[in-house]
Design a protein around this motif. Structure first.
Motif, mmCIF file in Angstrom:
data_model
loop_
_atom_site.group_PDB
_atom_site.id
_atom_site.type_symbol
_atom_site.label_atom_id
_atom_site.label_comp_id
_atom_site.label_asym_id
_atom_site.label_seq_id
_atom_site.Cartn_x
_atom_site.Cartn_y
_atom_site.Cartn_z
ATOM 1 N N ALA A 24 -49.442 32.370 5.161
ATOM 2 C CA ALA A 24 -50.663 32.845 4.506
ATOM 3 C C ALA A 24 -51.290 34.003 5.265
ATOM 4 N N SER A 25 -50.962 34.133 6.541
ATOM 5 C CA SER A 25 -51.517 35.182 7.402
ATOM 6 C C SER A 25 -50.724 36.481 7.344
ATOM 7 N N ASP A 26 -49.666 36.533 6.519
ATOM 8 C CA ASP A 26 -48.750 37.673 6.407
ATOM 9 C C ASP A 26 -47.751 37.749 7.556
ATOM 10 N N TYR A 27 -47.840 36.822 8.503
ATOM 11 C CA TYR A 27 -46.757 36.699 9.468
ATOM 12 C C TYR A 27 -45.595 35.986 8.783
ATOM 13 N N GLN A 28 -44.434 36.085 9.391
ATOM 14 C CA GLN A 28 -43.250 35.391 8.895
ATOM 15 C C GLN A 28 -42.589 34.676 10.067
ATOM 16 N N VAL A 29 -42.153 33.457 9.820
ATOM 17 C CA VAL A 29 -41.605 32.621 10.888
ATOM 18 C C VAL A 29 -40.210 32.136 10.517
ATOM 19 N N SER A 30 -39.331 32.159 11.504
ATOM 20 C CA SER A 30 -38.000 31.566 11.372
ATOM 21 C C SER A 30 -37.795 30.608 12.540
ATOM 22 N N LEU A 31 -37.378 29.390 12.248
ATOM 23 C CA LEU A 31 -37.166 28.395 13.302
ATOM 24 C C LEU A 31 -35.721 28.407 13.775
ATOM 25 N N GLY A 32 -35.556 28.366 15.107
ATOM 26 C CA GLY A 32 -34.224 28.244 15.687
ATOM 27 C C GLY A 32 -33.893 26.813 16.039
ATOM 28 N N SER A 33 -34.909 26.050 16.439
ATOM 29 C CA SER A 33 -34.753 24.621 16.716
ATOM 30 C C SER A 33 -36.107 23.955 16.512
ATOM 31 N N ALA A 34 -36.066 22.688 16.144
ATOM 32 C CA ALA A 34 -37.310 21.945 15.913
ATOM 33 C C ALA A 34 -37.008 20.456 15.984
ATOM 34 N N ALA A 35 -37.810 19.736 16.752
ATOM 35 C CA ALA A 35 -37.601 18.296 16.889
ATOM 36 C C ALA A 35 -38.921 17.603 17.174
ATOM 37 N N ARG A 59 -42.571 37.474 13.034
ATOM 38 C CA ARG A 59 -42.709 38.905 12.776
ATOM 39 C C ARG A 59 -43.861 39.114 11.805
ATOM 40 N N ASP A 60 -44.317 40.354 11.704
ATOM 41 C CA ASP A 60 -45.457 40.685 10.848
ATOM 42 C C ASP A 60 -44.965 41.501 9.657
ATOM 43 N N SER A 61 -45.405 41.116 8.450
ATOM 44 C CA SER A 61 -44.955 41.812 7.242
ATOM 45 C C SER A 61 -45.904 42.918 6.798
ATOM 46 N N ARG A 62 -47.004 43.122 7.507
ATOM 47 C CA ARG A 62 -47.950 44.160 7.112
ATOM 48 C C ARG A 62 -47.394 45.551 7.418
ATOM 49 N N ASP A 104 -49.617 28.384 9.174
ATOM 50 C CA ASP A 104 -50.474 29.348 8.470
ATOM 51 C C ASP A 104 -51.695 29.780 9.275
ATOM 52 N N GLY A 105 -52.268 28.883 10.043
ATOM 53 C CA GLY A 105 -53.531 29.182 10.719
ATOM 54 C C GLY A 105 -53.403 29.925 12.034
ATOM 55 N N LEU A 106 -52.178 30.181 12.493
ATOM 56 C CA LEU A 106 -52.003 30.821 13.800
ATOM 57 C C LEU A 106 -52.065 32.343 13.685
ATOM 58 N N ASP A 107 -52.839 32.956 14.571
ATOM 59 C CA ASP A 107 -52.865 34.418 14.679
ATOM 60 C C ASP A 107 -51.955 34.784 15.849
ATOM 61 N N TRP A 108 -50.709 35.043 15.545
ATOM 62 C CA TRP A 108 -49.688 35.210 16.572
ATOM 63 C C TRP A 108 -49.966 36.408 17.480
ATOM 64 N N ALA A 109 -50.619 37.430 16.947
ATOM 65 C CA ALA A 109 -50.869 38.641 17.741
ATOM 66 C C ALA A 109 -51.853 38.394 18.879
#
Length: 285
Positions: free
Chosen positions: A50-61, A174-177, A238-243
């Protein structure tokens, strides 16, 4: 004449085989999975946020110590046992046991114990021991053991409480803006609950509670295949501002550091708000 003599013996043998069986027998499994959303697909494994960032997971547990199955006797029925006037679900009480409507036989002592547990207060019915990590990217239904037993007394299991003891994530953001707020960057998070005192379990990071509906009585088929499942969507990010996160010396955004504590807490709160689901299939023994 020989047939007449054998018939009572066969009936008595059947009584001995069925005596002492639980009202329901659980066959539980536990699964957790990451669930990408088709409408958020940004290609190459990335999910739009929702923040226009994009996330890809490499591992998750997720590390799960156990799932507590909670229920109560309920019902408001009789709390004392009279063989001459058996409670609902029973008939033909004789020789120390009663015939149940399901065809089995139950000892007087077991019926008395069940009736004595009347009331509507919630109690721990069984703990399903996972004691390990569930891989969210390669999910599998994990059979688990019950404590104290998978054979349940008369009760109704109404909810399952998952105790989460660790969260491990790696991936890329990554950022899609048009004017990116950050370049494509790796991230990670490893959070583990603190060990408890000697002889005690670790305090969970958080718990997840989901509804379960498993009546344990003589009116339902006794064999219960209980599939507990948790789905983790990309919306938890969605709520994280990665920058605004502080990268480590290696350039990785580490949510486990003190500098990124606020973001870590926000993500854990999103995870803690998820609701596990339960699929129940019942069969005869």
């Amino acid at each position: 004449m020989r047939t007449r003599l054998l018939l009572p013996v066969l009936l008595l043998s059947g009584c001995a085989l069925d005596s002492g069986e639980g009202f329901a027998v659980l066959e539980p499994t536990v699964t957790a999975r990451y669930v990408p959303v088709a409408s958020r697909d940004a290609g190459n494994g990335f999910q739009r946020l929702a923040s226009d960032y994009q996330v890809s997971l490499g591992s998750a547990a997720l590390g799960i110590s156990h799932v507590e199955l909670v229920g109560g006797a309920g019902g408001g029925g009789p709390t004392t046992f009279d063989p001459a006037n058996p409670p609902p679900g029973y008939s033909l009480c004789h020789n120390g046991h009663c015939h149940s409507d399901s065809g089995g036989l139950v000892d007087y002592e077991d019926i008395e114990a069940e009736l004595g547990g009347g009331g509507s207060s919630s109690t721990l019915v069984a703990a399903l021991h996972v004691d390990g990590e569930l891989n969210l990217l390669t999910p599998a239904a994990t059979p688990v053991e019950c404590e104290p037993d998978c054979e349940l007394p008369r009760t109704t299991v109404s909810r399952g409480v998952w105790e989460v003891t660790s969260v491990t994530l790696t991936g890329t953001v990554r950022d899609s803006r048009a004017t990116p707020r950050l370049q494509e960057t790796a991230f990670r998070m490893t959070v583990v609950s603190e060990d408890g005192a000697e002889g005690e379990e670790a305090t969970p990071l958080f718990t997840l509670t989901g509804e379960v509906d498993v009546p344990s009585d003589r009116e339902h088929e006794p064999r219960v295949k209980l599939a507990l499942a948790l789905e983790v969507p990309p919306t938890v990010f969605d709520g994280l501002d990665w920058a605004t996160l502080t990268p480590g010396a290696d350039g990785v955004l580490d949510l486990g550091t003190v500098a990124n504590e606020a973001a870590r807490k926000a993500l854990l709160e999103e995870l803690a708000a998820l609701k596990p689901e339960a699929e129940v299939r019942r069969e005869d023994r």
